[in-house]
Design a protein around this motif. Structure first.
Motif, PDB file in Angstrom:
ATOM      1  N   VAL A  79       0.852  -1.194   0.000  1.00  0.00           N
ATOM      2  CA  VAL A  79       0.000   0.000   0.000  1.00  0.00           C
ATOM      3  C   VAL A  79       0.885   1.241   0.000  1.00  0.00           C
ATOM      4  O   VAL A  79       1.923   1.286   0.668  1.00  0.00           O
ATOM      5  CB  VAL A  79      -0.942  -0.006   1.225  1.00  0.00           C
ATOM      6  CG1 VAL A  79      -1.632   1.336   1.393  1.00  0.00           C
ATOM      7  CG2 VAL A  79      -1.985  -1.113   1.085  1.00  0.00           C
TER       8      VAL A  79
ATOM      9  N   ILE B 241      -3.763   0.692  -3.059  1.00  0.00           N
ATOM     10  CA  ILE B 241      -2.968  -0.518  -3.257  1.00  0.00           C
ATOM     11  C   ILE B 241      -2.054  -0.317  -4.463  1.00  0.00           C
ATOM     12  O   ILE B 241      -2.502   0.091  -5.536  1.00  0.00           O
ATOM     13  CB  ILE B 241      -3.868  -1.741  -3.465  1.00  0.00           C
ATOM     14  CG1 ILE B 241      -4.777  -1.944  -2.248  1.00  0.00           C
ATOM     15  CG2 ILE B 241      -3.037  -2.988  -3.718  1.00  0.00           C
ATOM     16  CD1 ILE B 241      -5.816  -3.044  -2.436  1.00  0.00           C
TER      17      ILE B 241
ATOM     18  N   ALA C 181      -9.196  -0.581   0.530  1.00  0.00           N
ATOM     19  CA  ALA C 181      -8.080  -0.549   1.472  1.00  0.00           C
ATOM     20  C   ALA C 181      -8.279   0.641   2.407  1.00  0.00           C
ATOM     21  O   ALA C 181      -8.493   1.766   1.946  1.00  0.00           O
ATOM     22  CB  ALA C 181      -6.745  -0.447   0.737  1.00  0.00           C
TER      23      ALA C 181
ATOM     24  N   ILE D 185      -7.364  -4.643   3.977  1.00  0.00           N
ATOM     25  CA  ILE D 185      -7.768  -4.783   2.583  1.00  0.00           C
ATOM     26  C   ILE D 185      -8.858  -5.832   2.485  1.00  0.00           C
ATOM     27  O   ILE D 185      -8.785  -6.887   3.125  1.00  0.00           O
ATOM     28  CB  ILE D 185      -6.568  -5.181   1.695  1.00  0.00           C
ATOM     29  CG1 ILE D 185      -5.471  -4.111   1.777  1.00  0.00           C
ATOM     30  CG2 ILE D 185      -7.008  -5.374   0.255  1.00  0.00           C
ATOM     31  CD1 ILE D 185      -4.357  -4.408   2.725  1.00  0.00           C
TER      32      ILE D 185
END
Length: 324
Positions: free
Chosen positions: A122, A135, A161, A184
Motif C-alpha cells: 500500500v 494498493i 483498502a 484490505i
C-alpha cells in the motif's frame, strides 16, 4: 451392463479413495492424475454393474483445499447434472465423501486448489482526513509451475483498502511518525490458472479475500495565507520584542461536517530583534537607520496538530527600530 469409471485428480500429492459397494479396502488415487480408468491391477480396470454404488472420499494433503468434482472436460457440474451423483458430507476423519450410482459410464475430475498467500503493498500518503488507502501491488506466494500453472495473479481492482485511523501515527518511544495497519478487502485470483488456486490468510490457513499490511500517513504541510507573516517596525522602547502580523494558516482539512480540524498557530505574534538598539549604517558617521534581523519561532497546537507540519517558515525577518 458393465460400466466404467474414469477419474482424474488435480493437486500434487492429493488423495482420492474409491470405496466399491460392499468392499472394505479402498482404491487410492493420487494427484496429479489425468482422467483414466481406475486400475486395481496393471492392465485391468474396474467395471460396475447397473445400480452398483461406489463412495468417493477426498483427502486434503498439505497446503491444498478441496474444491469440487467436475467432468473431465470441465463442461458442467456433475452434482447438478447427474442425478446418480450425491454429496454425502464429511466423514469421521473430516474427509468429504460422495456417492456414485452406476446407470451409465462415469467420468469425473476432482480439483484440489493450491494455497496462495498475498503480500499487499500500500502506498504511503499525506494526511487528507480520510482512511482511504491505495494498493500499489499484490504479489502472490506459492504459485507452482508447470503444475497447476503460472497464469494467476491477485486482482485488487475492486478491493477496498483502509488505514486503521485517518490520523498520523507516532511511535510512543521515539515520537517519530510511524506506520499503521491497513486492512484490505475484496481481493480475488484472476488468470487462466486461477481456478487451480485458492487465496488463504496464511499458508495452510483459511480461505480469505482479505489481507493486512502497514503503511504510513505523513503530516500535511500547511501554508500561510496571503499576504503572509511579516515583522512590524517599531520605535525604540528599550527591549528587543518584535510584533509579527499576518500569520494565519491555509490548507486545513475539513473532515467532519465541514468543520475544520482543530489546529492553530501558537507563539506566532511575537518575535525578537537581534538586540534592543536602533541600527545605523555607520554610527555616528552615517546615522541612516537600517533594518535589523527579527527571529520568529511559531508552533502548532490543537487536537489535530499532529496531522500537520508548519509551513516553510522564515527563520528571520527584517524590521526597523527607529529612534525615540
Amino acid at each position: 451392463n458393465e460400466y466404467t469409471l474414469d477419474i482424474g485428480v488435480i493437486g500434487q500429492g492429493q488423495k482420492v479413495y474409491v470405496w466399491v459397494d460392499g468392499g472394505t479396502t479402498a482404491y487410492e488415487l493420487t494427484g496429479n492424475r489425468e482422467c483414466a480408468p481406475v486400475e486395481p491391477v496393471s492392465g485391468q480396470y474396474l467395471t460396475f454393474t447397473h445400480g452398483e454404488t461406489v463412495t468417493l472420499e477426498v483427502e486434503e494433503v498439505g497446503c491444498w483445499s478441496w474444491d469440487a468434482w467436475y467432468y473431465c472436460d470441465f463442461s458442467s457440474d456433475p452434482l447438478a447434472d447427474d442425478e446418480d451423483f450425491t454429496y454425502l458430507g464429511p466423514n469421521a476423519q473430516g474427509n468429504i465423501e460422495y456417492e456414485l450410482v452406476f446407470r451409465s459410464d462415469k467420468e469425473l475430475k476432482g480439483l484440489f486448489q493450491k494455497h496462495l498467500t498475498v503480500d499487499v503493498v500500500v502506498e504511503d500518503k499525506i494526511y487528507d482526513g480520510t482512511t482511504d488507502a491505495t494498493i500499489v501491488s499484490a504479489p502472490l506466494t506459492g504459485i507452482s509451475i508447470p503444475l497447476p500453472g503460472g497464469d494467476v495473479w491477485c486482482d485488487f481492482s475492486g478491493a477496498t483498502a483502509e488505514f486503521d485511523s485517518w490520523d498520523v501515527a507516532y511511535d510512543g518511544i521515539t515520537g517519530l511518525v510511524t506506520d499503521q495497519p491497513v486492512y484490505i478487502d475484496g481481493l480475488f485470483l484472476a488468470g487462466t490458472d486461477a481456478m487451480f488456486y485458492i487465496l488463504v490468510d496464511e499458508m495452510c490457513g483459511d480461505p480469505t479475500d482479505e489481507a493486512e499490511t502497514d503503511a504510513t500517513i505523513n503530516p500535511l504541510e500547511l501554508t500561510y495565507c496571503a499576504p503572509g507573516p511579516e515583522a512590524v517596525d517599531k520605535i525604540y522602547d528599550g527591549n528587543s520584542d518584535a510584533v509579527i502580523t499576518g500569520a494565519s494558516l491555509c490548507g486545513i482539512i475539513d473532515k467532519d461536517l465541514d468543520i475544520p480540524d482543530d489546529v492553530y498557530l501558537v507563539n506566532h505574534t511575537m518575535g525578537y530583534f537581534s538586540d534592543r538598539n536602533v541600527a545605523y549604517v555607520d554610527y555616528p558617521t552615517d546615522r541612516t537607520v537600517i533594518d535589523k534581523t527579527v527571529t520568529w519561532s511559531p508552533g502548532l497546537a490543537g487536537a489535530d496538530a499532529g496531522n500537520y507540519l508548519l509551513p516553510p517558515t522564515p527563520t528571520s525577518f527584517q524590521a526597523m527600530i527607529t529612534p525615540r
